[in-house]
Design an enzyme around this catalytic site. Structure first.
Site, PDB file in Angstrom:
ATOM      1  N   LYS A  45       0.871  -1.179   0.000  1.00 16.63           N
ATOM      2  CA  LYS A  45       0.000   0.000   0.000  1.00 16.63           C
ATOM      3  C   LYS A  45       0.903   1.223   0.000  1.00 16.63           C
ATOM      4  CE  LYS A  45      -1.926   3.030   1.974  1.00 16.63           C
ATOM      5  NZ  LYS A  45      -1.732   4.464   1.604  1.00 16.63           N
ATOM      6  N   GLU A  56       8.811   0.980  11.486  1.00 14.97           N
ATOM      7  CA  GLU A  56       9.924   1.888  11.191  1.00 14.97           C
ATOM      8  C   GLU A  56       9.352   3.293  11.259  1.00 14.97           C
ATOM      9  OE1 GLU A  56      13.038   1.066  10.751  1.00 14.97           O
ATOM     10  OE2 GLU A  56      12.785  -1.095  10.687  1.00 14.97           O
ATOM     11  N   CYS A 105      13.460  10.394   7.808  1.00 13.88           N
ATOM     12  CA  CYS A 105      13.337   9.907   9.186  1.00 13.88           C
ATOM     13  C   CYS A 105      14.675   9.941   9.910  1.00 13.88           C
ATOM     14  CB  CYS A 105      12.783   8.489   9.185  1.00 13.88           C
ATOM     15  SG  CYS A 105      13.757   7.375   8.152  1.00 13.88           S
ATOM     16  N   GLU A 122       9.457  16.036  15.842  1.00 11.96           N
ATOM     17  CA  GLU A 122       9.965  15.811  14.483  1.00 11.96           C
ATOM     18  C   GLU A 122       9.347  16.855  13.546  1.00 11.96           C
ATOM     19  OE1 GLU A 122       8.595  12.359  12.239  1.00 11.96           O
ATOM     20  OE2 GLU A 122      10.654  11.908  11.667  1.00 11.96           O
TER      21      GLU A 122
HETATM   22  P1  NAD Z   1       1.950   8.331   7.863  1.00 11.86           P
HETATM   23  O1  NAD Z   1       2.015   7.550   9.107  1.00 11.86           O
HETATM   24  O2  NAD Z   1       0.983   9.449   7.774  1.00 11.86           O
HETATM   25  O3  NAD Z   1       1.631   7.384   6.606  1.00 11.86           O
HETATM   26  C1  NAD Z   1       2.416   6.272   6.292  1.00 11.86           C
HETATM   27  C2  NAD Z   1       1.578   5.277   5.533  1.00 11.86           C
HETATM   28  O4  NAD Z   1       0.545   4.797   6.399  1.00 11.86           O
HETATM   29  C3  NAD Z   1       0.865   5.847   4.300  1.00 11.86           C
HETATM   30  O5  NAD Z   1       0.867   4.890   3.263  1.00 11.86           O
HETATM   31  C4  NAD Z   1      -0.555   6.044   4.804  1.00 11.86           C
HETATM   32  O6  NAD Z   1      -1.528   5.999   3.796  1.00 11.86           O
HETATM   33  C5  NAD Z   1      -0.705   4.865   5.735  1.00 11.86           C
HETATM   34  N1  NAD Z   1      -1.764   5.018   6.741  1.00 11.86           N
HETATM   35  C6  NAD Z   1      -2.321   6.148   7.229  1.00 11.86           C
HETATM   36  N2  NAD Z   1      -3.297   5.861   8.123  1.00 11.86           N
HETATM   37  C7  NAD Z   1      -3.343   4.521   8.221  1.00 11.86           C
HETATM   38  C8  NAD Z   1      -4.122   3.616   8.985  1.00 11.86           C
HETATM   39  N3  NAD Z   1      -5.067   4.041   9.837  1.00 11.86           N
HETATM   40  N4  NAD Z   1      -3.902   2.289   8.843  1.00 11.86           N
HETATM   41  C9  NAD Z   1      -2.938   1.827   8.001  1.00 11.86           C
HETATM   42  N5  NAD Z   1      -2.186   2.641   7.237  1.00 11.86           N
HETATM   43  C10 NAD Z   1      -2.374   3.976   7.344  1.00 11.86           C
HETATM   44  O7  NAD Z   1       3.437   8.821   7.620  1.00 11.86           O
HETATM   45  P2  NAD Z   1       3.958   9.799   6.498  1.00 11.86           P
HETATM   46  O8  NAD Z   1       3.569  11.182   6.860  1.00 11.86           O
HETATM   47  O9  NAD Z   1       3.582   9.246   5.165  1.00 11.86           O
HETATM   48  O10 NAD Z   1       5.544   9.616   6.646  1.00 11.86           O
HETATM   49  C11 NAD Z   1       6.333  10.404   7.446  1.00 11.86           C
HETATM   50  C12 NAD Z   1       6.730   9.664   8.694  1.00 11.86           C
HETATM   51  O11 NAD Z   1       7.378   8.439   8.348  1.00 11.86           O
HETATM   52  C13 NAD Z   1       7.757  10.427   9.495  1.00 11.86           C
HETATM   53  O12 NAD Z   1       7.445  10.333  10.876  1.00 11.86           O
HETATM   54  C14 NAD Z   1       9.073   9.702   9.191  1.00 11.86           C
HETATM   55  O13 NAD Z   1      10.052   9.849  10.173  1.00 11.86           O
HETATM   56  C15 NAD Z   1       8.589   8.295   9.060  1.00 11.86           C
HETATM   57  N6  NAD Z   1       9.535   7.483   8.285  1.00 11.86           N
HETATM   58  C16 NAD Z   1      10.245   6.502   8.930  1.00 11.86           C
HETATM   59  C17 NAD Z   1      11.193   5.748   8.220  1.00 11.86           C
HETATM   60  C18 NAD Z   1      12.006   4.679   8.892  1.00 11.86           C
HETATM   61  O14 NAD Z   1      12.591   3.857   8.191  1.00 11.86           O
HETATM   62  N7  NAD Z   1      12.082   4.651  10.216  1.00 11.86           N
HETATM   63  C19 NAD Z   1      11.384   5.975   6.854  1.00 11.86           C
HETATM   64  C20 NAD Z   1      10.633   6.971   6.243  1.00 11.86           C
HETATM   65  C21 NAD Z   1       9.702   7.716   6.969  1.00 11.86           C
END
Ligand code: NAD
Length: 481
Positions: free
Chosen positions: A174, A249, A283, A383
């Protein structure tokens, strides 16, 4: 470029079962880029069924060598289409074109690396006693559901998919609703390889629809989630209903500790990469510079000069800093800059699109540095996920470690010093999954990566990812004496 993008299920593109679509925009211009099929629960069900069939009928029985050959074929498909994929990533995500090219190369490298890694794995034989032979096997979970964020859509897709497939799982992905295009395109390229139909399925859609359907699906055997802490909590909660194991992650507020013996120019150059890659939407970005009081005053002008040389512009023109992902996130980062102005001392940056010389549309913010930040300030704790660095002074090693560890996150951290003993001492004390000494991002894809505390759990990259996507079975034979 195509203007319509569909789901990829069972090796074929298809519309969403509801017939609904959504739009994805170019964040550098705010123009519509493409129309995307809006996958939801029924589509996730179909994708899981197709992944199950591919797993049971074929993929689980393939040898490591056969899977390795297919992973290499996929890497070649990515490389053969590298220009197109990079352009798509640049337009959909907003990063500078050369960074998108690097991402595509990394994606191919993940498939090549895990092809090699799976082909040389060994399993344990355990001496349990005379008359017995005991050994372990690593087996795939079955169906992996992978939920991906928007900041590195190409690399994160490959980072999770390559090891999951290598150990014999089939996958439902997804992608983020803000950047679905490259995952769909890579899904199509994977379908052109010799992999069985249904081994990789892509269901673009919204988090609370398609994403929630993945994390709560009773026939998904393992969930890999990369994203924010808040969503990670929801994913874990819904996975609990089926006792589905999850890897999380999550975010970071990563400290870079700078001591008086560090080279100023090298450190300023490294901070450009550490803090500002992908406009700080990373991240593992260094978003806190912890600096020794003896060099604080002298280093800030060097850093400011370096940050002020950087160009900000549309990703296709390959500037140093591209656009942020979209309006909500843009407003969030701008709000943090306003908070920072109340809390600390703005020494450079802070301007966004309307006040910048070379951009007129889109979501741009220039490199920004806040000095004299206190460890408890919001811009030191939360963050921001933008091109914003918070500088905090410390007086000794002990205080530096205490400040570094005093946040909810623990993803990455760094130490800049020529004193190896000090670096080693500090590296052991820092509460994070990875520590870089004298070069942020040293290590690359072979080094295991993941968080402690609210940065999540589980490890990706390196051979640890193969363990993450498989489970151990022990088999013990008793022989007739
Ligand atoms: P997000 O949590 O808003 O979304 C991530 C994914 O989750 C998207 O595909 C979104 O559609 C999905 N999602 C949203 N609501 C959901 C639900 N209720 N159930 C299941 N899936 C759902 O995060 P974002 O804003 O897309 O990404 C930024 C964040 O990701 C930052 O906090 C960043 O630090 C983190 N990040 C971490 C890593 C790592 O490897 N640790 C890598 C990249 C980004």
């Amino acid at each position: 470029m195509d203007s319509e993008f569909e789901l990829v299920i069972n090796g074929k593109t298809t519309g969403a079962s509801s017939g609904e679509t959504f739009q994805t925009d170019n964040p550098a211009t705010k123009e519509q880029l493409a129309t995307v099929s809006r996958g939801a629960k029924e589509d996730v069900d179909t994708a899981v069924q197709s992944a199950r069939e591919a797993f049971e009928s074929e993929w689980r029985e393939t040898s490591n060598a056969e899977r390795a050959a297919i992973l290499r074929e996929i890497a070649t498909n990515f490389r053969d289409n590298a220009d197109r994929l990079a352009k798509l990533d640049c337009l959909d995500q907003g990063k500078p074109l050369s960074n998108s090219q690097h991402s595509v190369n990394q994606a191919a490298r993940y498939f090549e690396y895990y092809a090699s890694a799976i082909d040389v794995t060994r399993e344990d034989s355990i001496p349990v006693g005379s008359g017995y032979t005991d050994f372990t096997r690593r087996e795939p979970y079955g169906i992996v559901g992978e939920i991906v964020p928007w900041n590195y859509p190409v690399q994160l897709f490959a980072r999770s998919l390559a090891p999951a497939l290598a150990v014999g799982n089939t996958v439902v992905v997804k992608p983020a609703e803000l950047t679905p295009l490259t995952a769909i395109e890579m899904g199509r390229l994977i379908a052109e390889s010799s992999i069985p139909d249904g081994a990789v399925n892509i269901v673009p859609g919204f988090g609370d629809e398609a994403g929630a359907a993945v994390s709560a699906h009773p026939d998904i055997d393992k969930v890999g989630f990369t994203g924010s802490v808040r969503t990670g909590q929801k994913v874990m909660e819904s996975a609990t209903q089926n006792l589905t194991p999850v890897t999380l992650e999550l975010g970071g507020k990563n400290p870079y500790l700078m001591f008086p013996d560090a080279d100023f120019d090298e450190m300023a150059d490294d901070l450009v990469i550490a803090c500002l890659s992908n406009a700080g939407q990373t991240c593992s970005a260094a978003s806190r510079l912890l600096i020794h009081e003896a060099i604080h005053e002298d280093f800030i002008p060097v850093l400011v000069e370096r940050f002020e040389e950087l160009t900000v512009g549309s990703g296709v023109d390959d500037p140093d800093i591209g656009s942020l992902i979209g309006s909500d996130h843009f407003e969030k980062v701008r709000n943090y800059i306003e908070i920072g102005k109340q809390e600390a001392n703005l020494v450079t940056g802070g301007r966004s699109t309307e006040s910048l010389p070379d951009v007129s549309e889109g979501y741009f913010i220039e490199p920004t540095v806040f000095d004299d930040v206190s460890p408890d300030d919001r811009i030191a704790q939360e963050e921001v996920f933008g091109p914003v660095l918070s500088v905090i002074e410390f007086s000794d090693e002990e205080e530096a470690i205490e400040i570094a560890n005093d946040v909810e996150y623990g993803l990455t951290s760094g130490v800049a010093t020529k004193d190896i003993d000090r670096a080693n001492r500090i590296a052991r004390e820092l509460r994070s999954g990875q520590v870089y000494v004298n070069e942020w991002y040293a290590g690359g894809i072979k080094a295991p990566f993941g968080g402690v505390k609210n940065s999540g759990f589980g490890r990706v990259k390196g051979t640890e990812a193969l363990d993450q996507y498989s489970q151990v079975k022990n088999i013990c034979f008793k022989y007739e004496s």
